[in-house]
Design a protein around this motif. Structure first.
Motif, PDB file in Angstrom:
ATOM      1  N   THR A  16       0.810  -1.223   0.000  1.00 27.44           N
ATOM      2  CA  THR A  16       0.000   0.000   0.000  1.00 27.44           C
ATOM      3  C   THR A  16       0.845   1.275   0.000  1.00 27.44           C
ATOM      4  O   THR A  16       0.344   2.341  -0.353  1.00 27.44           O
ATOM      5  CB  THR A  16      -0.954   0.037   1.218  1.00 27.44           C
ATOM      6  OG1 THR A  16      -0.200  -0.117   2.424  1.00 27.44           O
ATOM      7  CG2 THR A  16      -1.992  -1.061   1.127  1.00 27.44           C
ATOM      8  N   LEU A  41       0.880   2.423  -3.445  1.00 26.80           N
ATOM      9  CA  LEU A  41      -0.468   2.689  -3.948  1.00 26.80           C
ATOM     10  C   LEU A  41      -0.999   4.021  -3.427  1.00 26.80           C
ATOM     11  O   LEU A  41      -1.983   4.552  -3.946  1.00 26.80           O
ATOM     12  CB  LEU A  41      -1.420   1.554  -3.543  1.00 26.80           C
ATOM     13  CG  LEU A  41      -1.174   0.201  -4.211  1.00 26.80           C
ATOM     14  CD1 LEU A  41      -2.165  -0.828  -3.703  1.00 26.80           C
ATOM     15  CD2 LEU A  41      -1.262   0.312  -5.730  1.00 26.80           C
ATOM     16  N   THR A  94      -8.047   0.249  -4.655  1.00 30.16           N
ATOM     17  CA  THR A  94      -7.470   0.764  -3.408  1.00 30.16           C
ATOM     18  C   THR A  94      -8.523   0.927  -2.311  1.00 30.16           C
ATOM     19  O   THR A  94      -8.410   0.329  -1.241  1.00 30.16           O
ATOM     20  CB  THR A  94      -6.764   2.108  -3.652  1.00 30.16           C
ATOM     21  OG1 THR A  94      -7.652   3.009  -4.320  1.00 30.16           O
ATOM     22  CG2 THR A  94      -5.513   1.915  -4.495  1.00 30.16           C
TER      23      THR A  94
END
Length: 276
Positions: A197, A200, A260
């Motif tokens: 993450t 991201l 996401t």
């Protein structure tokens, strides 16, 4: 009372004596084995020390490579976002069968080849929007980007708003957009950072062409992708938005937000701030 107690203790000691003697004999019998075993452990530890050091070096090298890979992905994802492209579930595993000359070519090939899988994932995480997504998919497949792009932008705002807040407009109470809210939740530990993450998050930190004001997104910036404000408000400077490249970039954006906010960011979330 004291004499009686001492008598009981004496009798107990007498009764237990044979067992204690037996245990001592067993311990003595196995003492050489235990000592030998302890010696072998010491020898093994000394013999394996160089191996352990090499393993430690290998682990450190793997960690360093992982960190380098992660930093490179951060840069790549940020540059992608600046140019109107966003990753999805399959982007980092995609390998084209031929050489590509540009990011645009790579992403168009990727979306075409993974199209069915991308559609399935989008509907899987947004079943309440499946009927709208099916229209978007049909328009995209027909090349009707003039119709698909505005519909994509409207759904992107709604998808993001279900989990955090709207992407393009600030929450009326907090005065924050989704990017602000998402970054704060990671900083506060409400949503946990992990190896994946971290990169991201980059598009939520990046100044994006699609969310700029329409006046700042004309002329030289148009090559970076569609601009939501200019398109939805019918700006005369953005009447040429309906290109194939813009259509694919819009799809990549919607898939990214679902990927996401509905999937990766929710895996370690402790508390969700839901909006309509």
């Amino acid at each position: 009372m004291s004499k009686e107690f001492n008598k009981i203790v004496k009798n107990m000691n007498a009764a237990m004596a044979p067992y204690v003697d037996a245990m001592n004999r067993v311990a003595e019998k196995y003492r050489p084995i235990a000592e030998a075993f302890s010696t072998e452990i010491d020898r093994a530890q000394k013999a394996l020390a160089p191996v352990a050091q090499e393993i430690q070096k290998s682990i450190e090298q793997v960690v360093a490579q992982a960190q380098k890979w992660q930093e490179e992905r951060k840069v790549e994802v940020s540059l992608m976002a600046e140019n109107g492209w966003f990753p999805n579930w399959f982007t980092f595993f995609y390998r084209p069968d031929k050489e590509v000359e540009s990011l645009d070519e790579l992403m168009v090939l990727h979306i075409d080849e993974c199209w069915n899988e991308i559609k399935e994932k989008m509907i899987e995480f947004c079943p309440n929007r499946a009927h709208v997504f099916e229209v978007i998919f049909k328009l995209h497949e027909e090349g009707n980007y003039i119709a698909s792009i505005p519909l994509i932008f409207s759904q992107a705002d709604g998808v993001c708003g279900e989990e955090f807040t709207y992407f393009f407009s600030a929450d009326p109470n907090t005065k924050k957009k989704a990017s602000d809210t998402i970054l704060e939740k990671f900083e506060d530990g409400e949503v946990k950072l992990n190896f994946f993450t971290q990169f991201l998050l980059e598009p939520f930190k990046t100044k994006l062409q699609l969310s700029n004001g329409s006046s700042k997104s004309s002329k030289k910036f148009k090559s970076k992708g569609p601009n939501r404000h200019g398109i939805l408000h019918g700006s005369r400077k953005h009447l040429d938005f309906g290109t194939k490249l813009n259509g694919y970039k819009a799809i990549s954006f919607l898939a990214f937000l679902i990927y996401t906010t509905k999937d990766e960011f929710k895996k370690d979330i402790t508390k969700s701030s839901s909006k309509d």
